[in-house]
Design a protein around this motif. Structure first.
Motif, PDB file in Angstrom:
ATOM      1  N   LYS A  30       0.787  -1.099   0.048  1.00  0.00           N
ATOM      2  CA  LYS A  30      -0.078  -0.125   0.044  1.00  0.00           C
ATOM      3  C   LYS A  30       0.799   1.306  -0.013  1.00  0.00           C
ATOM      4  CE  LYS A  30      -2.517   1.019   3.899  1.00  0.00           C
ATOM      5  NZ  LYS A  30      -3.591   1.235   4.713  1.00  0.00           N
ATOM      6  N   ILE A  31       0.456   2.174  -1.021  1.00  0.00           N
ATOM      7  CA  ILE A  31       1.154   3.409  -0.971  1.00  0.00           C
ATOM      8  C   ILE A  31      -0.191   4.239  -0.754  1.00  0.00           C
ATOM      9  CG2 ILE A  31       2.670   4.930  -2.181  1.00  0.00           C
ATOM     10  CD1 ILE A  31       4.322   2.755  -3.021  1.00  0.00           C
ATOM     11  N   ILE A  32       0.368   5.562  -0.152  1.00  0.00           N
ATOM     12  CA  ILE A  32      -0.623   6.538  -0.042  1.00  0.00           C
ATOM     13  C   ILE A  32      -0.275   7.766  -0.476  1.00  0.00           C
ATOM     14  CG2 ILE A  32      -1.917   5.382   1.971  1.00  0.00           C
ATOM     15  CD1 ILE A  32      -0.509   7.663   3.741  1.00  0.00           C
ATOM     16  N   PHE A  33      -1.019   8.722  -1.134  1.00  0.00           N
ATOM     17  CA  PHE A  33      -0.780   9.833  -1.795  1.00  0.00           C
ATOM     18  C   PHE A  33      -1.634  11.234  -0.690  1.00  0.00           C
ATOM     19  CE2 PHE A  33       1.392   9.071  -5.881  1.00  0.00           C
ATOM     20  CZ  PHE A  33       1.116   7.669  -5.688  1.00  0.00           C
ATOM     21  N   ILE A  34      -0.749  11.683  -0.380  1.00  0.00           N
ATOM     22  CA  ILE A  34      -1.371  12.916   0.716  1.00  0.00           C
ATOM     23  C   ILE A  34      -0.937  14.320  -0.133  1.00  0.00           C
ATOM     24  CG2 ILE A  34      -1.230  11.266   2.485  1.00  0.00           C
ATOM     25  CD1 ILE A  34       1.424  12.783   3.334  1.00  0.00           C
ATOM     26  N   GLY A  35      -1.725  15.367   0.613  1.00  0.00           N
ATOM     27  CA  GLY A  35      -1.268  16.670   0.208  1.00  0.00           C
ATOM     28  C   GLY A  35      -2.452  17.467  -0.019  1.00  0.00           C
ATOM     29  N   PRO A  36      -2.169  18.771   0.136  1.00  0.00           N
ATOM     30  CA  PRO A  36      -3.374  19.720  -0.069  1.00  0.00           C
ATOM     31  C   PRO A  36      -4.320  19.493  -1.210  1.00  0.00           C
ATOM     32  CG  PRO A  36      -1.396  21.067  -0.439  1.00  0.00           C
ATOM     33  CD  PRO A  36      -0.930  19.597  -0.144  1.00  0.00           C
ATOM     34  N   MET A  37      -5.395  20.214  -1.099  1.00  0.00           N
ATOM     35  CA  MET A  37      -6.102  20.129  -2.104  1.00  0.00           C
ATOM     36  C   MET A  37      -5.717  20.640  -3.677  1.00  0.00           C
ATOM     37  SD  MET A  37     -10.456  21.176  -2.455  1.00  0.00           S
ATOM     38  CE  MET A  37     -10.268  22.793  -2.217  1.00  0.00           C
ATOM     39  N   GLY A  38      -5.734  19.973  -4.534  1.00  0.00           N
ATOM     40  CA  GLY A  38      -5.470  20.511  -5.970  1.00  0.00           C
ATOM     41  C   GLY A  38      -3.922  20.301  -6.073  1.00  0.00           C
ATOM     42  N   ALA A  39      -3.020  19.428  -5.334  1.00  0.00           N
ATOM     43  CA  ALA A  39      -1.702  19.185  -5.429  1.00  0.00           C
ATOM     44  C   ALA A  39      -1.375  18.298  -6.691  1.00  0.00           C
ATOM     45  CB  ALA A  39      -0.994  18.874  -4.220  1.00  0.00           C
ATOM     46  N   GLY A  40      -2.403  17.479  -6.985  1.00  0.00           N
ATOM     47  CA  GLY A  40      -2.182  16.463  -8.054  1.00  0.00           C
ATOM     48  C   GLY A  40      -2.183  14.956  -7.648  1.00  0.00           C
ATOM     49  N   LYS A  41      -2.608  14.628  -6.306  1.00  0.00           N
ATOM     50  CA  LYS A  41      -2.765  13.147  -6.041  1.00  0.00           C
ATOM     51  C   LYS A  41      -3.686  12.378  -6.939  1.00  0.00           C
ATOM     52  CE  LYS A  41      -4.961  14.678  -2.049  1.00  0.00           C
ATOM     53  NZ  LYS A  41      -4.660  16.154  -2.231  1.00  0.00           N
ATOM     54  N   THR A  42      -4.849  12.892  -7.210  1.00  0.00           N
ATOM     55  CA  THR A  42      -5.820  11.979  -8.025  1.00  0.00           C
ATOM     56  C   THR A  42      -5.229  11.929  -9.445  1.00  0.00           C
ATOM     57  OG1 THR A  42      -7.756  12.953  -7.037  1.00  0.00           O
ATOM     58  CG2 THR A  42      -7.990  11.933  -9.324  1.00  0.00           C
ATOM     59  N   THR A  43      -4.569  13.079  -9.862  1.00  0.00           N
ATOM     60  CA  THR A  43      -3.720  12.941 -11.084  1.00  0.00           C
ATOM     61  C   THR A  43      -2.535  12.026 -11.139  1.00  0.00           C
ATOM     62  OG1 THR A  43      -4.198  15.412 -11.445  1.00  0.00           O
ATOM     63  CG2 THR A  43      -2.605  14.201 -12.873  1.00  0.00           C
ATOM     64  N   ALA A  44      -1.869  11.743  -9.871  1.00  0.00           N
ATOM     65  CA  ALA A  44      -0.753  11.032  -9.832  1.00  0.00           C
ATOM     66  C   ALA A  44      -1.223   9.528  -9.888  1.00  0.00           C
ATOM     67  CB  ALA A  44       0.073  11.215  -8.583  1.00  0.00           C
ATOM     68  N   ILE A  45      -2.376   9.267  -9.066  1.00  0.00           N
ATOM     69  CA  ILE A  45      -2.809   8.070  -9.086  1.00  0.00           C
ATOM     70  C   ILE A  45      -3.445   7.531 -10.593  1.00  0.00           C
ATOM     71  CG2 ILE A  45      -4.809   6.403  -8.010  1.00  0.00           C
ATOM     72  CD1 ILE A  45      -4.420   7.914  -5.504  1.00  0.00           C
ATOM     73  N   ARG A  46      -3.909   8.297 -11.342  1.00  0.00           N
ATOM     74  CA  ARG A  46      -4.320   8.161 -12.455  1.00  0.00           C
ATOM     75  C   ARG A  46      -3.302   7.769 -13.532  1.00  0.00           C
ATOM     76  NH1 ARG A  46      -9.661   8.977 -13.789  1.00  0.00           N
ATOM     77  NH2 ARG A  46     -10.850  10.024 -12.537  1.00  0.00           N
ATOM     78  N   ALA A  47      -2.279   8.397 -13.252  1.00  0.00           N
ATOM     79  CA  ALA A  47      -1.022   8.248 -14.304  1.00  0.00           C
ATOM     80  C   ALA A  47      -0.618   6.824 -14.024  1.00  0.00           C
ATOM     81  CB  ALA A  47      -0.178   9.095 -14.029  1.00  0.00           C
ATOM     82  N   ILE A  48      -0.649   6.234 -12.900  1.00  0.00           N
ATOM     83  CA  ILE A  48       0.004   5.004 -12.887  1.00  0.00           C
ATOM     84  C   ILE A  48      -0.643   3.704 -12.719  1.00  0.00           C
ATOM     85  CG2 ILE A  48       2.401   5.945 -11.993  1.00  0.00           C
ATOM     86  CD1 ILE A  48       1.581   4.790  -9.339  1.00  0.00           C
ATOM     87  N   SER A  49      -2.137   4.070 -12.529  1.00  0.00           N
ATOM     88  CA  SER A  49      -3.073   2.893 -12.022  1.00  0.00           C
ATOM     89  C   SER A  49      -3.509   2.093 -13.471  1.00  0.00           C
ATOM     90  CB  SER A  49      -4.074   3.446 -11.547  1.00  0.00           C
ATOM     91  OG  SER A  49      -5.355   2.376 -11.217  1.00  0.00           O
ATOM     92  N   ASP A  50      -3.235   0.704 -13.070  1.00  0.00           N
ATOM     93  CA  ASP A  50      -3.528  -0.087 -14.285  1.00  0.00           C
ATOM     94  C   ASP A  50      -5.188  -0.257 -14.632  1.00  0.00           C
ATOM     95  OD1 ASP A  50      -0.990  -2.330 -13.467  1.00  0.00           O
ATOM     96  OD2 ASP A  50      -1.052  -0.800 -14.735  1.00  0.00           O
TER      97      ASP A  50
END
Lengths: 187, 294
Positions: A4-24
């Protein structure tokens, strides 16, 4: 087996985008209309968490990616989601004037991961890398804690993997330190 | 690494000399190592005139009657005197990368150039750029590497106002990183097995070099003060690679602290034991994506 790896950070930092970039798989998201356009000018924002997956070699091995909402009202779920994680990727939008304060805030909230070397920082929208690098250097030297950081565009798969690479390396180093008598930790 | 010995020093004097040596080593572009009470060293500090052999240089300490040409320093040895003695006896162990790094850190450094065998290399400190008219970046670095930069003459005439007019322009820290990579002999001489080292800030490793061992070394040295051999074992690299890494970090602006008494907050090691197999698969996937050298 799941890592498990978690992506954290303030709103708009790019968490959703980063997950989308690598998710199969198509990430499972919990987006809703963003009513706080002052903080971030996005149409939608994550209101619970999102989930993505990377299938690793070997049918039953999975890298589970959790993006947790960055708003303070969701602080209570952070320890729950963090439990058992290999580490966390803290994404920051350095074009925002309060990115340093946000960084301090998240490093404090996730200090056990920081202390264990299980947190890496991704700096998004770093238009002046020299200035930002110097600021990060000053912060490290002031706090006495050096957290790995990289300039990273969360849309870029390779750059997101670079962040994960550091978490894996630190996990391995932690294992080496646990097993080896010859590595000295501090004094 | 050049060696320093002492003859006739008491433990307190030895301790002081070792501490001074750490300070001076950080300032001058040369590696010196204290090896103990012995006259069999490259440089020997002695309270009395003693016979020496080979190329050993004797430095008399205190009130010894000096003969013409002999080196004499006060007792206790002053830092400036030690710096002078070591600098004057450090031929053959210089670093162009550190020299450039110091230049770029200097407030008075202006746009200028040096000429090396009819090749001009330009420096733009305000824009943090290095450049010239070369076929590629590697040839620029090779020219710098083959030059005696410490004795080069800086010229502020005819420096282009726009660095992008040159065929090769690079960030100065990237240039210093790659220049330092060529200075293996210097790195081997400079970093001592006696000391522990720690990075005080994260180096821009992967910006300039696609090598997974660099991230490992950066991770381990930013979290722990380690001696070189331990770091090499932990990161599965050679001692020489560790020394070269530290040298590249120092040259490109990451702060390398040297101290055998570094006190750190006790580092917490994560208790999560991750499945090794899964971790291995994740590593394989990452390496494939990043196309790393190792």
């Amino acid at each position: 087996m799941t890592i498990k790896i978690i992506f954290i950070g303030p709103m708009g930092a790019g968490k959703t985008t980063a997950i989308r970039a690598i998710s199969d798989v198509e990430p499972v998201t919990t987006e809703a209309k963003n009513t706080d356009r002052k903080t971030s000018d996005k149409a939608t924002t994550t209101v619970a968490m999102e989930y993505g997956e990377v299938k690793l070699d070997g049918d039953d091995a999975t890298l589970a990616l959790y993006g947790i909402p960055g708003q303070k009202q969701f602080e209570y779920i952070w320890p729950i989601v963090t439990k058992g994680a290999l580490g966390a990727v803290l994404l920051l939008d350095t074009s925002k004037p309060d990115w340093i304060e946000q960084q301090q805030y998240f490093l404090e909230k996730f200090s056990p991961l920081v202390d264990a070397g299980s947190l890496v920082i991704g700096l998004n929208r770093a238009y002046d890398e020299d200035r930002i690098y110097d600021e990060m250097t000053v912060l490290s030297q002031r706090s006495g804690v050096v957290t790995p950081f990289f300039f990273a565009d969360p849309r870029d798969k390779v750059q997101v993997y670079e962040l994960l690479n550091t978490l894996v390396i630190n996990a391995e180093l932690n294992q080496t330190i646990l097993e080896s008598d010859s590595v000295i930790l501090g004094e | 690494m050049k060696s320093i010995g002492t003859v006739g020093f008491n433990p307190a004097e030895i301790n002081l000399l070792v501490k001074q040596l750490k300070i001076v080593s950080a300032k001058i572009n040369a590696g010196w190592q204290y090896i103990g009470e012995t006259s069999d060293a490259d440089l020997v500090f002695s309270k009395n005139r003693i016979p020496t052999s080979g190329s050993t240089k004797l430095v008399l300490v205190g009130d010894a009657d000096a003969e013409s040409g002999e080196l004499v320093v006060e007792s206790p040895i002053r830092l400036m005197q030690l710096t002078d003695v070591l600098e004057n006896n450090s031929e053959g162990v210089n670093s162009g990368a550190l020299f450039l790094s110091n230049l770029f850190s200097s407030r008075n450094f202006q746009n200028s150039s040096i000429t090396i065998d009819s090749n001009r290399v330009f420096f733009f400190p305000n824009q943090k750029k290095v450049g010239g008219n070369f076929p590629n970046f590697e040839s620029l670095i090779n020219v710098l590497h083959n030059a005696d930069l410490n004795n080069a003459k800086l010229d502020s005439n005819d420096v282009p106002t726009d660095p992008s007019s040159l065929s090769v322009v690079e960030h100065s820290k990237r240039a210093m990183w790659h220049l330092a990579k060529l200075e293996k002999d210097f790195a081997n001489a400079r970093y001592s097995p006696q000391y522990k080292y720690k990075l005080s800030n994260w180096p821009r490793v992967t910006r300039w070099d696609k090598d997974m061992s660099l991230t490992r070394l950066a991770s381990v040295f930013t979290r722990h003060a380690l001696d070189i051999k331990t770091a090499a074992t932990a990161c599965r690299v050679s001692v020489e690679q560790v020394k070269l890494f530290l040298h590249c970090c120092e040259a490109s602006g990451a702060s390398v602290r040297t101290d055998d008494t570094l006190h750190l907050k006790q580092t917490t090691v994560a208790n999560n034991q991750h499945d090794e197999k899964s971790l291995g698969w994740l590593k394989k996937r990452i390496r494939k994506m990043l196309n790393y050298d190792n």
